[in-house]
Design a protein around this motif. Structure first.
Motif, PDB file in Angstrom:
ATOM      1  N   LEU A 139       0.803  -1.221   0.000  1.00 56.66           N
ATOM      2  CA  LEU A 139       0.000   0.000   0.000  1.00 56.66           C
ATOM      3  C   LEU A 139       0.838   1.273   0.000  1.00 56.66           C
ATOM      4  N   SER A 140       2.152   1.139  -0.079  1.00 58.01           N
ATOM      5  CA  SER A 140       3.031   2.304   0.045  1.00 58.01           C
ATOM      6  C   SER A 140       2.765   3.367  -1.021  1.00 58.01           C
ATOM      7  N   HIS A 141       2.193   3.003  -2.147  1.00 51.64           N
ATOM      8  CA  HIS A 141       1.947   3.960  -3.229  1.00 51.64           C
ATOM      9  C   HIS A 141       0.509   4.487  -3.258  1.00 51.64           C
ATOM     10  N   TYR A 142      -0.298   4.071  -2.279  1.00 54.51           N
ATOM     11  CA  TYR A 142      -1.711   4.448  -2.304  1.00 54.51           C
ATOM     12  C   TYR A 142      -2.081   5.515  -1.267  1.00 54.51           C
ATOM     13  N   ASN A 143      -1.145   5.884  -0.404  1.00 50.38           N
ATOM     14  CA  ASN A 143      -1.365   6.972   0.556  1.00 50.38           C
ATOM     15  C   ASN A 143      -2.592   6.743   1.437  1.00 50.38           C
ATOM     16  N   VAL A 144      -2.781   5.494   1.842  1.00 52.47           N
ATOM     17  CA  VAL A 144      -3.923   5.181   2.695  1.00 52.47           C
ATOM     18  C   VAL A 144      -3.489   4.484   3.984  1.00 52.47           C
ATOM     19  N   ALA A 145      -2.183   4.247   4.121  1.00 47.41           N
ATOM     20  CA  ALA A 145      -1.628   3.606   5.315  1.00 47.41           C
ATOM     21  C   ALA A 145      -0.301   4.281   5.659  1.00 47.41           C
ATOM     22  N   PRO A 146       0.169   4.170   6.903  1.00 49.18           N
ATOM     23  CA  PRO A 146       1.457   4.774   7.266  1.00 49.18           C
ATOM     24  C   PRO A 146       2.608   4.198   6.442  1.00 49.18           C
ATOM     25  N   SER A 205     -12.743   2.664   0.460  1.00 52.56           N
ATOM     26  CA  SER A 205     -12.891   2.401  -0.971  1.00 52.56           C
ATOM     27  C   SER A 205     -11.531   2.383  -1.673  1.00 52.56           C
ATOM     28  N   ILE A 206     -10.672   3.349  -1.360  1.00 52.27           N
ATOM     29  CA  ILE A 206      -9.316   3.370  -1.931  1.00 52.27           C
ATOM     30  C   ILE A 206      -8.573   2.088  -1.577  1.00 52.27           C
ATOM     31  N   PHE A 207      -8.664   1.694  -0.326  1.00 48.51           N
ATOM     32  CA  PHE A 207      -7.995   0.482   0.139  1.00 48.51           C
ATOM     33  C   PHE A 207      -8.489  -0.751  -0.614  1.00 48.51           C
ATOM     34  N   GLY A 270     -22.019 -14.457  -5.071  1.00 48.05           N
ATOM     35  CA  GLY A 270     -21.480 -15.295  -6.128  1.00 48.05           C
ATOM     36  C   GLY A 270     -21.107 -14.497  -7.373  1.00 48.05           C
ATOM     37  N   ASP A 271     -19.981 -14.833  -7.960  1.00 50.67           N
ATOM     38  CA  ASP A 271     -19.490 -14.211  -9.198  1.00 50.67           C
ATOM     39  C   ASP A 271     -19.012 -12.769  -9.030  1.00 50.67           C
ATOM     40  N   THR A 272     -18.843 -12.310  -7.777  1.00 51.61           N
ATOM     41  CA  THR A 272     -18.108 -11.064  -7.549  1.00 51.61           C
ATOM     42  C   THR A 272     -16.734 -11.453  -7.018  1.00 51.61           C
ATOM     43  N   TYR A 273     -15.861 -10.474  -6.906  1.00 55.10           N
ATOM     44  CA  TYR A 273     -14.492 -10.778  -6.502  1.00 55.10           C
ATOM     45  C   TYR A 273     -14.342 -10.840  -4.982  1.00 55.10           C
ATOM     46  N   LYS A 274     -13.492 -11.742  -4.549  1.00 56.01           N
ATOM     47  CA  LYS A 274     -13.019 -11.738  -3.163  1.00 56.01           C
ATOM     48  C   LYS A 274     -11.585 -11.224  -3.185  1.00 56.01           C
ATOM     49  N   ILE A 275     -11.222 -10.484  -2.143  1.00 53.34           N
ATOM     50  CA  ILE A 275      -9.906  -9.864  -2.055  1.00 53.34           C
ATOM     51  C   ILE A 275      -9.321 -10.123  -0.669  1.00 53.34           C
ATOM     52  N   ARG A 276      -8.082  -9.732  -0.472  1.00 55.83           N
ATOM     53  CA  ARG A 276      -7.486  -9.777   0.859  1.00 55.83           C
ATOM     54  C   ARG A 276      -7.949  -8.513   1.591  1.00 55.83           C
ATOM     55  N   ILE A 277      -8.767  -8.686   2.609  1.00 54.79           N
ATOM     56  CA  ILE A 277      -9.329  -7.558   3.333  1.00 54.79           C
ATOM     57  C   ILE A 277      -8.566  -7.321   4.630  1.00 54.79           C
ATOM     58  N   HIS A 278      -8.927  -6.262   5.326  1.00 44.87           N
ATOM     59  CA  HIS A 278      -8.279  -5.923   6.596  1.00 44.87           C
ATOM     60  C   HIS A 278      -8.623  -6.943   7.671  1.00 44.87           C
ATOM     61  N   GLN A 279      -9.881  -7.376   7.731  1.00 43.59           N
ATOM     62  CA  GLN A 279     -10.467  -8.321   8.689  1.00 43.59           C
ATOM     63  C   GLN A 279     -10.925  -7.670   9.995  1.00 43.59           C
ATOM     64  N   ASP A 280     -10.176  -6.702  10.515  1.00 46.06           N
ATOM     65  CA  ASP A 280     -10.469  -6.162  11.848  1.00 46.06           C
ATOM     66  C   ASP A 280     -10.659  -4.646  11.783  1.00 46.06           C
ATOM     67  N   LEU A 281     -11.389  -4.183  10.774  1.00 44.04           N
ATOM     68  CA  LEU A 281     -11.439  -2.757  10.458  1.00 44.04           C
ATOM     69  C   LEU A 281     -12.537  -2.041  11.251  1.00 44.04           C
ATOM     70  N   ALA A 316     -15.270  -7.564  -0.021  1.00 44.83           N
ATOM     71  CA  ALA A 316     -14.901  -6.273   0.543  1.00 44.83           C
ATOM     72  C   ALA A 316     -15.901  -5.821   1.610  1.00 44.83           C
ATOM     73  N   LEU A 317     -17.182  -6.132   1.416  1.00 44.54           N
ATOM     74  CA  LEU A 317     -18.207  -5.676   2.362  1.00 44.54           C
ATOM     75  C   LEU A 317     -18.043  -6.271   3.750  1.00 44.54           C
ATOM     76  N   ARG A 318     -17.231  -7.299   3.870  1.00 41.87           N
ATOM     77  CA  ARG A 318     -17.004  -7.859   5.204  1.00 41.87           C
ATOM     78  C   ARG A 318     -16.293  -6.838   6.101  1.00 41.87           C
ATOM     79  N   ASP A 319     -15.398  -6.020   5.534  1.00 37.57           N
ATOM     80  CA  ASP A 319     -14.760  -4.945   6.301  1.00 37.57           C
ATOM     81  C   ASP A 319     -15.779  -3.897   6.734  1.00 37.57           C
ATOM     82  N   ILE A 320     -16.780  -3.630   5.903  1.00 36.73           N
ATOM     83  CA  ILE A 320     -17.829  -2.679   6.268  1.00 36.73           C
ATOM     84  C   ILE A 320     -18.623  -3.214   7.464  1.00 36.73           C
TER      85      ILE A 320
END
Length: 430
Positions: A139-146, A205-207, A270-281, A316-320
């Motif tokens: 995430l170093s290039h996305y300016n959303v984390a330290p 959303s950026i993340f 079903g048929d949407t993407y799963k990603i690596r999420i934060h989990q504890d957001l 992604a909605l799991r983080d929400i």
């Protein structure tokens, strides 16, 4: 000896040393266990405050991160720890300022450097799959984390990181907590800072959009299939089975029915993407700057997850849903503190959906609606089955049930009195 949040029950005297290895003249690394969980920590015989001491196998040590010389030894390459530097830094230029966030699970120590302040964060759980370094590097290039400055490990197990310290930032949960109490006093929703909520939605959303583009092995997205949906339902069942013996039978009956009902809604993904999420957001995993900037922090994932679920990809909605559950906890403690109630009496307010619980459930709904509205504005359409905020909130709810069951499962291990907090706030919504 002060209790430690990183060990179950807080008492380190229950720990037995499995391995002790010297990594330099003044520092050793210990792997210890309470019989179920393994922990890893650097120790030293140097003196430190009682709160920073740890007792293992009858001997007292100091947690090494709290000793100023520790970081200089690591960064100078004087230890046998595996060190990776992501930018040049003169160890001798660092000025030790002391510990911060002392109630956090892991140790946090602040340093001044020539180009700003840096934060040293140590880890305690023995986890080869701790993903925080991977997240921060990616995430170093996305300016959303330290900014990640350095990381170090012992035998391939992450032991700590050095990151940019975000000055002038606040936990966005603090003004939300104030708003919740103001809402109870005014009998109507008040005190919400819309800029904070919009900033949260935009940052998440950026993340998530960034993680959708990750092509590295640990985070490469893929389509959600029938097997994923089955696993999510099985995970909910596992959590519920684990807490069944410590909750009243009427609660268990409601949760069993809810699991059957809401786990079926996972099929909509079903048929949407799963990603690596934060989990504890939740809100305390964010830092808000008055400029409107949100930084996301603490990418270790859910500390109590069974190992087989640590590295999975999810919607992604799991983080929400985790953010929504954060609002539930704020609601609970706002009621408890505003009315001066005991924990048990506050549980009763939410379990029976008394007026204060209804008020703050409506408040939490307003918070979530504003976050989701902003979140969906720029979220990739590949990450959600709908672009409608109303429909998105319906899709979030099954994940709120799953997250609440996880919270109860986690609290059973570490703070059993809080199992009722997790469950009663969920029951008030069901």
């Amino acid at each position: 000896m002060s209790p430690k949040r990183w060990v179950r029950g807080g008492n380190t005297t229950s720990l037995d040393i499995l391995l002790w290895k010297k990594v330099c003249d003044i520092i050793g690394v210990v792997i210890a266990t309470d019989g179920e969980t393994q922990y890893i920590l650097p120790i030293t015989s140097f003196g430190c405050r009682e709160k920073q001491m740890v007792k293992i196998d009858g001997s007292t040590f100091c947690e090494a991160e709290y000793i100023p010389v520790f970081l200089k030894e690591v960064l100078s390459g004087k230890t046998s720890l595996e060190l990776i530097k992501y930018e040049e830094l003169d160890p001798e230029s660092l000025v030790f300022e002391g510990s911060v966030a002392e109630d956090a699970t892991n140790p946090h120590v602040l340093y001044s450097a020539k180009n700003g302040k840096l934060l040293l964060k140590g880890y305690r759980l023995y986890r080869r799959d701790n993903p925080e370094v991977l997240f921060l590097r990616y995430l170093s290039h996305y300016n959303v984390a330290p900014r990640l400055v350095a990381s170090y490990s012992a035998g391939g197990v992450p032991l700590g990181i050095l990151v940019e310290y975000i000055e002038g930032g606040i936990d966005p949960g603090a003004p939300l907590y104030s708003s919740a109490k103001e809402t109870l006093a005014a009998q109507s929703i008040t005190g919400l800072d819309w800029n904070i909520l919009k900033s949260i939605g935009k940052a998440v959303s950026i993340f998530h959009n960034a993680m959708l583009e990750c092509m590295e092995e640990w985070c490469k997205p893929s389509y959600i299939d029938v097997q994923d949906i089955s696993v999510w339902g099985a995970r909910m069942r596992h959590y519920l089975d684990e807490i069944a013996g410590v909750i009243p039978s009427p609660w268990l009956e409601i949760l069993n029915l809810s699991l059957q009902k809401y786990s079926k809604r996972f099929e909509a993904f079903g048929d949407t993407y799963k990603i690596r999420i934060h989990q504890d957001l939740h809100f305390s995993q964010m830092i808000y700057k008055p400029s409107g900037k949100i930084y996301i922090v603490d990418f270790e994932g859910e500390p109590g997850r069974p190992p087989e679920y640590n590295t999975v990809l999810e919607p992604a909605l799991r983080d929400i849903a985790s953010i929504a559950r954060g609002a539930s906890y704020i609601s609970f403690y706002a009621v408890k503190d505003y009315y001066g109630l005991s924990l048990d009496n506050t549980v009763k307010v939410f379990q029976e959906r008394e007026r204060p619980a209804k008020q703050l459930n409506e408040w939490a709904q307003e918070v979530l609606e504003k976050i989701v509205e902003e979140y969906l504005r720029t979220l990739s359409k590949r990450l959600t089955p709908t672009t409608s905020p109303v429909e998105a909130l319906e899709l979030v709810f099954p994940w709120m049930v799953e997250r609440a069951l996880y919270e109860a499962y986690y609290e059973k291990k570490y703070r059993i009195q809080n199992v009722a907090v997790a469950v009663s706030t969920l029951l008030s919504l069901i």
